[in-house]
Design an enzyme around this catalytic site. Structure first.
Site, PDB file in Angstrom:
ATOM      1  CG  MET A 211      12.587 -22.006  -7.252  1.00  0.00           C
ATOM      2  SD  MET A 211      11.620 -23.496  -6.964  1.00  0.00           S
ATOM      3  CE  MET A 211      12.625 -24.652  -7.887  1.00  0.00           C
TER       4      MET A 211
ATOM      5  CG  HIS B 273       7.852 -31.229  -3.422  1.00  0.00           C
ATOM      6  ND1 HIS B 273       8.899 -30.543  -4.010  1.00  0.00           N
ATOM      7  CD2 HIS B 273       7.930 -32.505  -3.886  1.00  0.00           C
ATOM      8  CE1 HIS B 273       9.585 -31.371  -4.780  1.00  0.00           C
ATOM      9  NE2 HIS B 273       9.017 -32.567  -4.719  1.00  0.00           N
TER      10      HIS B 273
HETATM   11  C1  GRF Z   1       4.435 -25.231  -7.283  1.00  0.00           C
HETATM   12  O1  GRF Z   1       4.231 -26.292  -8.164  1.00  0.00           O
HETATM   13  C2  GRF Z   1       4.963 -25.721  -5.971  1.00  0.00           C
HETATM   14  O2  GRF Z   1       4.558 -27.023  -5.664  1.00  0.00           O
HETATM   15  C3  GRF Z   1       6.464 -25.680  -6.162  1.00  0.00           C
HETATM   16  O3  GRF Z   1       6.685 -24.558  -6.965  1.00  0.00           O
HETATM   17  C4  GRF Z   1       5.537 -24.307  -7.763  1.00  0.00           C
HETATM   18  C5  GRF Z   1       5.181 -22.856  -7.599  1.00  0.00           C
HETATM   19  O4  GRF Z   1       4.225 -22.456  -8.516  1.00  0.00           O
HETATM   20  N1  GRF Z   1       7.133 -25.659  -4.895  1.00  0.00           N
HETATM   21  P1  GRF Z   1       3.610 -21.009  -8.461  1.00  0.00           P
HETATM   22  O5  GRF Z   1       4.761 -20.009  -8.561  1.00  0.00           O
HETATM   23  O6  GRF Z   1       2.866 -20.860  -7.168  1.00  0.00           O
HETATM   24  O7  GRF Z   1       2.705 -20.935  -9.636  1.00  0.00           O
END
Ligand code: GRF
Length: 188
Positions: free
Chosen positions: A90, A109
């Site tokens: 993030m 994304h």
């Molecule tokens: C996913 O939905 C991705 O698209 C976004 O963050 C989320 C990560 O999910 N960038 P996870 O931690 O892999 O379950």
């Protein structure tokens, strides 16, 4: 060996999907490093469970992004990383990593970019009463979800009632297409 690094701040379900594809010989790669700005995240615990090397840091312990990215870059260099895979990391990537790993950093994304950039893409789609949304895998630049799209897949959400249903379906697509893109890029 196709060494890759995965960056994750959250639950790490995409990270796990990639690692499982590797273990099932669907993907000829090796996750040599998991990088996280959230030392107590589920992603970090899952990486440790797989015995994968982990590099965690707390951004506020550093004076600048350059400072912690320099440490990350040194670690990536030492492990001969071919591809950096952002999976729910993030933070914006700064110039230290972008310059060192040009065209080698990708992100996933949960929308059809350029629609619903930035945080809470699913919430943005719901607010918009969108009938369709999707998933985008793209190369990373200094902006937020802005540069070259590598692959997109759409999903009809008109019959899905809750955020949970939408997110579950989006994750299914993510887990499928991320490994496909990684395979394609490592074979190029
Ligand atoms: C996913 O939905 C991705 O698209 C976004 O963050 C989320 C990560 O999910 N960038 P996870 O931690 O892999 O379950």
């Amino acid at each position: 060996m196709n060494n890759i690094a995965v960056f994750a701040s959250g639950t790490g379900s995409n990270f796990v999907a990639i690692q499982e594809a590797i273990l099932q010989n669907e993907l000829n790669a090796n996750i040599a490093l998991l990088v996280s700005d959230k030392p107590h995240s589920k992603a970090v615990q899952r990486a440790k469970d797989f015995g994968i090397q982990v590099l965690t840091f707390t951004p506020k312990d550093f004076n600048s992004k350059e400072e912690y990215e320099t440490i990350i870059k040194q670690t990536l260099d030492s492990l001969n990383i071919q591809l950096v895979v952002l999976a729910g990391y993030m933070r914006l990537i700064g110039s230290t990593l972008l310059k060192g790993y040009e065209n080698k950093i990708i992100n996933i994304h949960p929308s059809l970019l350029p629609l619903y950039k930035g945080k809470d893409a699913v919430g943005q789609a719901m607010k918009d009463n969108a009938k369709t949304t999707g998933v985008t895998v793209h190369y990373v630049d200094s902006g937020m979800n802005t540069r070259n799209i590598i692959k997109q897949e759409s999903i009809d959400i008109s019959q899905l009632k809750t955020r949970f249903e939408i997110e579950t379906n989006i994750h299914k697509i993510e887990h499928k297409i991320y490994k496909e893109v990684i395979k394609q890029l490592l074979e190029e």
